[in-house]
Design a protein around this motif. Structure first.
Motif, PDB file in Angstrom:
ATOM      1  N   GLU A  41      59.080  91.119  84.923  1.00  0.00           N
ATOM      2  CA  GLU A  41      58.300  91.340  83.711  1.00  0.00           C
ATOM      3  C   GLU A  41      58.368  90.150  82.773  1.00  0.00           C
ATOM      4  O   GLU A  41      57.769  90.142  81.717  1.00  0.00           O
ATOM      5  CB  GLU A  41      58.824  92.580  82.970  1.00  0.00           C
ATOM      6  CG  GLU A  41      58.541  93.848  83.731  1.00  0.00           C
ATOM      7  CD  GLU A  41      59.772  94.688  83.829  1.00  0.00           C
ATOM      8  OE1 GLU A  41      60.829  94.130  84.178  1.00  0.00           O
ATOM      9  OE2 GLU A  41      59.681  95.888  83.569  1.00  0.00           O
ATOM     10  N   LYS A  42      59.121  89.121  83.173  1.00  0.00           N
ATOM     11  CA  LYS A  42      59.236  87.940  82.344  1.00  0.00           C
ATOM     12  C   LYS A  42      57.897  87.222  82.281  1.00  0.00           C
ATOM     13  O   LYS A  42      57.180  87.141  83.264  1.00  0.00           O
ATOM     14  CB  LYS A  42      60.306  86.998  82.888  1.00  0.00           C
ATOM     15  CG  LYS A  42      60.586  85.811  81.959  1.00  0.00           C
ATOM     16  CD  LYS A  42      61.759  85.017  82.486  1.00  0.00           C
ATOM     17  CE  LYS A  42      62.065  83.866  81.562  1.00  0.00           C
ATOM     18  NZ  LYS A  42      63.190  83.057  82.024  1.00  0.00           N
ATOM     19  N   GLU A  86      58.182  93.037  78.286  1.00  0.00           N
ATOM     20  CA  GLU A  86      59.575  92.702  78.034  1.00  0.00           C
ATOM     21  C   GLU A  86      59.848  91.346  78.675  1.00  0.00           C
ATOM     22  O   GLU A  86      59.949  91.222  79.878  1.00  0.00           O
ATOM     23  CB  GLU A  86      60.497  93.775  78.597  1.00  0.00           C
ATOM     24  CG  GLU A  86      60.272  95.145  77.952  1.00  0.00           C
ATOM     25  CD  GLU A  86      61.201  96.209  78.488  1.00  0.00           C
ATOM     26  OE1 GLU A  86      62.184  95.851  79.163  1.00  0.00           O
ATOM     27  OE2 GLU A  86      60.932  97.398  78.244  1.00  0.00           O
ATOM     28  N   ASN A 117      54.520 102.440  81.441  1.00  0.00           N
ATOM     29  CA  ASN A 117      55.488 101.472  81.961  1.00  0.00           C
ATOM     30  C   ASN A 117      55.191 101.122  83.416  1.00  0.00           C
ATOM     31  O   ASN A 117      55.260  99.966  83.813  1.00  0.00           O
ATOM     32  CB  ASN A 117      56.911 102.040  81.845  1.00  0.00           C
ATOM     33  CG  ASN A 117      57.431 102.025  80.426  1.00  0.00           C
ATOM     34  OD1 ASN A 117      57.216 101.079  79.686  1.00  0.00           O
ATOM     35  ND2 ASN A 117      58.117 103.088  80.032  1.00  0.00           N
ATOM     36  N   LYS A 154      63.018  90.302  81.525  1.00  0.00           N
ATOM     37  CA  LYS A 154      63.388  91.108  82.687  1.00  0.00           C
ATOM     38  C   LYS A 154      62.674  90.647  83.943  1.00  0.00           C
ATOM     39  O   LYS A 154      61.571  91.069  84.225  1.00  0.00           O
ATOM     40  CB  LYS A 154      63.074  92.582  82.448  1.00  0.00           C
ATOM     41  CG  LYS A 154      64.013  93.261  81.467  1.00  0.00           C
ATOM     42  CD  LYS A 154      63.730  94.749  81.437  1.00  0.00           C
ATOM     43  CE  LYS A 154      64.683  95.475  80.503  1.00  0.00           C
ATOM     44  NZ  LYS A 154      64.431  96.932  80.498  1.00  0.00           N
ATOM     45  N   ASN A 196      52.197  93.041  71.909  1.00  0.00           N
ATOM     46  CA  ASN A 196      53.475  93.695  71.642  1.00  0.00           C
ATOM     47  C   ASN A 196      53.609  94.099  70.178  1.00  0.00           C
ATOM     48  O   ASN A 196      54.137  95.164  69.857  1.00  0.00           O
ATOM     49  CB  ASN A 196      54.636  92.776  72.022  1.00  0.00           C
ATOM     50  CG  ASN A 196      54.947  92.829  73.513  1.00  0.00           C
ATOM     51  OD1 ASN A 196      54.332  93.577  74.259  1.00  0.00           O
ATOM     52  ND2 ASN A 196      55.897  92.030  73.942  1.00  0.00           N
TER      53      ASN A 196
END
Length: 205
Positions: A198-199, A192, A102, A195, A161
Motif C-alpha cells: 500500500e506504500k 496508508e 479496505n 505498508k 486522504n
C-alpha cells in the motif's frame, strides 16, 4: 400556563431533533461527495500513468535488442492495474464513497504498485544498458512526463486522504455515529503510505 410551557418544550425538542437529523444527513452527504470527488482526481492521476506507458513501450519496441520479457511484464502489469481501477470505479459509481472499502483499495494499490515496479525496472534497464535509447528525445520526454505523473499521484493521494479523514471523523462522532448506519454511510478506506504494497509507488529514474 403549564400547558403552553409544555407545548413550547416539545416544539423546541422537535426542532432540535429535526436539525440534528437533517443537518447530520446533509453534512454526511457533503463530506461523502468530497471523498468521491477526490477519488476521481486519484483515478485521473493514475490513468495518466496508464496512458503514458503504451508510448514508452512502443518507443522501446523499436530497439530490436531490448528485452522482450521486460516489455511483456510491463504490458501485463498495466492490464492488471487497468482492471483493478475499473473495478473500484464501478463500485464507487454504484455505492459512492461506500464503495471505497479496505479490500477494494488494497487490491487497487497492489496492482498499481506492481505496475510501478515493472516500469521502474524497465527504465533502470534502459538507463544502465541502453545509453542510445536513454539519449533519444522521445524517451527523455516520456521519462519527464512519468516523473510529473508520479508527483500528481502523490498529491492526489494526499488530498484524498485529507477528505476521507474529515468524513470518517465526522461519522464516528456522537450523535452522527448513531445516525450514519441509519442513513447508510460507512467509513471510507484511505491510502496508508508505510505498508508494503500500500506504500505510494515510485518509479525510479
Amino acid at each position: 400556563m403549564k400547558k403552553w410551557i409544555t407545548i413550547g418544550i416539545v416544539v423546541v425538542l422537535i426542532i432540535i431533533l429535526y436539525r440534528t437529523f437533517v443537518g447530520s444527513y446533509n453534512n454526511m452527504v457533503g463530506y461523502s461527495q468530497d471523498v468521491k470527488k477526490e477519488w476521481a482526481n486519484v483515478e485521473a492521476a493514475y490513468q495518466r500513468r496508464l496512458d503514458l506507458i503504451p508510448n514508452l513501450v512502443n518507443t522501446l519496441k523499436g530497439a530490436a535488442e531490448f528485452e522482450k520479457s521486460t516489455l511483456s511484464a510491463v504490458i501485463e502489469a498495466r492490464a492488471g492495474a487497468a482492471q483493478a481501477a475499473k473495478e473500484v470505479h464501478d463500485q464507487v459509481d454504484k455505492e459512492g464513497a461506500n464503495g471505497l472499502t479496505n479490500e477494494n483499495l488494497q487490491k487497487f494499490q497492489a496492482a498499481q504498485s506492481q505496475l510501478a515496479s515493472s516500469v521502474g525496472r524497465m527504465i533502470n534497464i534502459v538507463v544502465e544498458q541502453y545509453p542510445q535509447l536513454k539519449a533519444t528525445e522521445n524517451f527523455k520526454e516520456l521519462q519527464s512526463q512519468l516523473e510529473g505523473t508520479e508527483n500528481r499521484i502523490n498529491v492526489s493521494r494526499r488530498d484524498f486522504n485529507d477528505k476521507v479523514i474529515v468524513f470518517n471523523t465526522y461519522i464516528k462522532r456522537f450523535p452522527q455515529n448513531l445516525l450514519a448506519g441509519i442513513y447508510g454511510f460507512k467509513e471510507s478506506a484511505y491510502f496508508e503510505a508505510d505498508k508494503g504494497a500500500e506504500k505510494a509507488p515510485t518509479v525510479k529514474f
